[in-house]
Design a protein around this motif. Structure first.
Motif, PDB file in Angstrom:
ATOM      1  N   THR A  65      13.814  50.161  -0.741  1.00  6.02           N
ATOM      2  CA  THR A  65      14.416  48.859  -1.070  1.00  6.02           C
ATOM      3  C   THR A  65      15.778  48.996  -1.734  1.00  6.02           C
ATOM      4  O   THR A  65      16.290  48.050  -2.327  1.00  6.02           O
ATOM      5  N   PRO A  82       9.657  41.773  -3.299  1.00  6.06           N
ATOM      6  CA  PRO A  82       9.200  42.670  -2.223  1.00  6.06           C
ATOM      7  C   PRO A  82       8.891  41.931  -0.927  1.00  6.06           C
ATOM      8  O   PRO A  82       9.096  42.486   0.161  1.00  6.06           O
ATOM      9  N   ASN A 128       5.178  49.001   1.626  1.00  5.02           N
ATOM     10  CA  ASN A 128       6.499  48.983   2.263  1.00  5.02           C
ATOM     11  C   ASN A 128       6.427  49.716   3.597  1.00  5.02           C
ATOM     12  O   ASN A 128       7.104  50.734   3.816  1.00  5.02           O
TER      13      ASN A 128
END
Length: 540
Positions: A65, A82, A128
Motif C-alpha cells: 500500500t 485498506p 492484500n
C-alpha cells in the motif's frame, strides 16, 4: 334471526399452519407444476445455446500500500483505508491498460474488451491479495490468461514506481540547484537523492505473484444435469410463491369448513359434482343420498319449531339451488310424505322445462285468482307424493307480485290439509329482493342456503349472511354443492333420476290433469307414454 353461535365458526386461524400450506399446494398444484416446467424448459434452452464447456483458472497477487519514492523520501501520501486500496488495485488489474499489455505480450488478436470479459478480478477479504480468474473454452489458454494478467499487473505497478522515483529525483535536483552552495539543506537533499537511487534497484511495484494459475482438468460450467436440477429448485420456489399469490387473490371458497365459517352455519349436506352429471332410471339412486341427509336435517329442525315450508335459496345464481330443491322434494316424497315443489323464482324459472310442463297455469295464475291446488302437477309416476307448481308466465313486476297478500293466500291454500310440506325454489339473495321478501312471509318457516365450491366468494357469503340475519325465517343450515371429491360418503353411488323437458309441447289434457297418470298392472307406464330421462345438468 341468526343461528346459535358455534365455536367452529370462529375466525380462521389456519393460515399460519402447515395444514394451510399443504391445502394451498393441493389446490394450486398446477401453478407449481407450470413454474417447474417453465424453469426446466429455460434451463434446456440455455444449455443448448451455450453448450460448450468452459474452464476457469486463478492466480493470486500480493500487493502493498506504499510507493518506494514515498519510502525513500520518508513521507506517507497514501490513504489509510485498506478497502479503498483494495478497490483501487482491483480496478487497476482489470483495466484496459493491463489488458492491452497482456494482448501485446501474448500476441492475441482478441480485442481488449473481449479479453476483459474473460477475466474477473476480486480482492480477498481481510487480505492484500487479488484473485484473478480467467475463463476460456481452452483450459491451457485460461491458465495463460490468468498468469499474464497477474504478471502484467505487477509490471504495471513496477513501472508506476519507477516513474514516481524519476519524478521525485527531478524535483530534488531542481531544489538542489536552487539552494545556495553554503546552505545546510543541500546535504538533506543529497541524502534523499541517494535513497532514491538505492530504491530504484528495488522497484517492483510492491506486488508479487504468490500463486500461479494451473491448467484446470475439469470444466467449471454446469452440465445439463446440474442446470436442470438448479432450474427445478428455482421453479419449485417460484411455483410455491406463485401458488400463495394466486391463493391470496382468489376469493372463491373451496372447502366445506370455510363455507361454515363464512356463513356461520352448519353444512347439512355435501352434494358431489358428479351428482349433477349422471343420468339414470332409479328413484332410489345413491346420488339422492345427500338429499336424504338434508331431509333428515329438516326433520330434526321440526323438533324445536314447526317447519312446514322450507325455502331453498343461494347467494348468487349458478350455485345449484334449483337442483337442491328438486332433490329435497324427491327425498321427502320417497319417505311417503306428500310434498309440493313451488317455484317462486319468477325471474329465471326452470321447473317447467325440467319436468316438461307448460309455461301456463303456474304460480302467476294462482296469484291472479286461480285455485293453486288445481294447478298442481305430478310429473313423476314413481313419486305420486311429489307435486310441482311451476312459475308460469313471467310477470313484469316479480318483486311486487311476491309482496302482495295474494302470495300468503296461495301458500295457506297449499298447506290447508295440514299434511303437506312445501319446498320453495326461490331467487338468489343478493342480486334481487325477491328472496328477501319471501324470508319475511309468515308461511315461510325456515330456509336452506346453497353454496357451490369454486363459485361462491367470501364476499358473497358474508353479504348473504347479513341478509339472513335481518329476516324472520332462520336458516336451518347450508348445502354445499360442486364437491370435487371422488367419494364424499365413502361408498359408491348409482345414478340419479331426473326428468327431461318434453320434446313436444304438452297437450291441453296434460296441463289440466293434476293427478297421476294411469299405470299398467306391472307398475310400468302404459304404452305410447314414454318416460323421459336426462341429466340434471342445469344449476340455478
Amino acid at each position: 334471526m341468526s343461528a346459535t353461535p358455534d365455536l367452529r365458526f370462529e375466525p380462521e386461524r389456519e393460515r399460519d399452519s402447515v395444514a394451510y400450506a399443504f391445502g394451498v399446494l393441493r389446490r394450486r398444484w398446477l401453478v407449481v407444476v407450470l413454474a417447474i416446467v417453465a424453469c426446466l424448459a429455460a434451463g434446456v434452452v440455455i444449455t443448448g445455446v451455450d453448450s460448450k464447456d468452459r474452464y476457469e483458472s486463478t492466480s493470486r497477487v500480493l500487493f502493498g500500500t506504499s510507493a518506494l519514492s514515498d519510502a525513500a523520501l520518508q513521507v506517507d501520501r497514501f490513504s489509510q483505508d485498506p478497502e479503498r486500496e483494495a478497490a483501487t488495485n482491483v480496478l487497476l488489474a482489470g483495466s484496459e491498460a493491463v489488458a492491452g499489455d497482456v494482448r501485446r505480450r501474448l500476441g492475441l488478436s482478441t480485442s481488449v474488451e473481449d479479453l476483459l470479459n474473460k477475466v474477473e478480478v476480486e480482492a480477498e477479504q481481510n487480505a492484500n491479495v487479488l484473485k484473478i480468474t480467467a475463463t476460456d473454452e481452452n483450459p491451457r489458454r485460461a491458465a495463460t490468461l490468468a498468469n499474464a494478467f497477474a504478471s502484467e499487473f505487477v509490471a504495471f505497478r513496477a513501472r508506476a514506481d519507477r516513474q514516481s522515483i524519476d519524478t521525485a529525483e527531478q524535483d530534488l535536483q531542481q531544489q538542489l540547484a536552487a539552494l545556495p552552495l553554503d546552505a545546510p539543506e543541500r546535504q538533506d537533499v543529497r541524502d534523499a537523492l541517494q535513497r532514491l537511487a538505492s530504491s530504484r534497484a528495488l522497484a517492483n511495484g510492491d506486488a508479487k505473484v504468490i500463486a500461479r494459475a494451473e491448467v484446470p482438468t475439469a470444466p467449471s460450467s454446469l452440465g445439463l444435469a446440474e442446470v436442470l436440477a438448479l432450474a427445478g429448485i428455482i421453479g419449485l420456489a417460484l411455483g410455491l410463491v406463485g401458488a400463495l399469490v394466486v391463493e391470496s387473490m382468489d376469493k372463491r371458497i373451496g372447502d366445506v369448513a370455510s363455507f361454515e365459517r363464512e356463513y356461520r352455519l352448519r353444512a347439512l349436506a355435501v352434494v358431489p359434482q358428479k351428482t349433477f352429471r349422471r343420468q339414470g332410471v332409479r328413484s332410489n339412486s345413491g346420488d339422492l343420498e345427500p338429499f336424504r341427509i338434508l331431509r333428515t336435517a329438516v326433520d330434526f329442525a321440526r323438533v324445536t319449531r314447526p317447519v312446514r315450508t322450507v325455502m331453498v335459496t343461494s347467494a348468487v345464481r349458478g350455485e345449484g339451488k334449483t337442483s337442491v330443491a328438486i332433490g329435497l322434494a324427491q327425498a321427502i316424497a320417497l319417505s311417503g310424505r306428500p310434498v309440493i315443489l313451488v317455484e317462486l323464482n319468477l325471474r329465471h324459472p326452470s321447473l317447467a322445462r325440467a319436468f316438461g310442463l307448460s309455461d301456463h297455469g303456474g304460480v302467476t295464475s294462482a296469484l291472479l285468482g286461480s285455485e293453486p291446488n288445481d294447478l298442481l302437477h305430478r310429473p313423476l309416476r314413481e313419486l305420486p307424493d311429489l307435486e310441482v307448481l311451476a312459475a308460469g308466465v313471467l310477470p313484469p313486476n316479480p318483486a311486487e307480485l311476491l309482496e302482495a297478500p295474494a302470495l300468503d293466500v296461495m301458500l295457506r291454500n297449499l298447506l290447508q290439509d295440514g299434511k303437506k310440506t312445501l319446498v320453495i325454489d326461490a331467487a338468489p339473495l343478493l342480486p334481487v329482493a325477491d328472496a328477501q321478501i319471501l324470508l319475511n312471509k309468515p308461511a315461510v318457516d325456515a330456509s336452506v342456503v346453497v353454496a357451490r365450491q369454486g363459485v361462491t366468494t367470501r364476499d358473497h357469503a358474508r353479504r348473504a349472511r347479513l341478509v339472513l340475519d335481518g329476516h324472520a325465517a332462520a336458516p336451518i343450515g347450508l348445502v354445499v354443492t360442486g364437491h370435487a371429491a371422488r367419494d364424499v360418503y365413502g361408498y359408491g353411488y348409482g345414478e340419479i333420476w331426473q326428468p327431461e323437458a318434453a320434446v313436444e309441447e304438452p297437450t291441453a289434457s296434460t296441463q289440466a290433469a293434476p293427478r297421476p297418470a294411469p299405470t299398467a298392472p306391472n307398475g310400468q307406464p302404459p304404452a305410447g307414454r314414454p318416460r323421459s330421462r336426462s341429466r340434471l345438468s342445469w344449476l340455478r
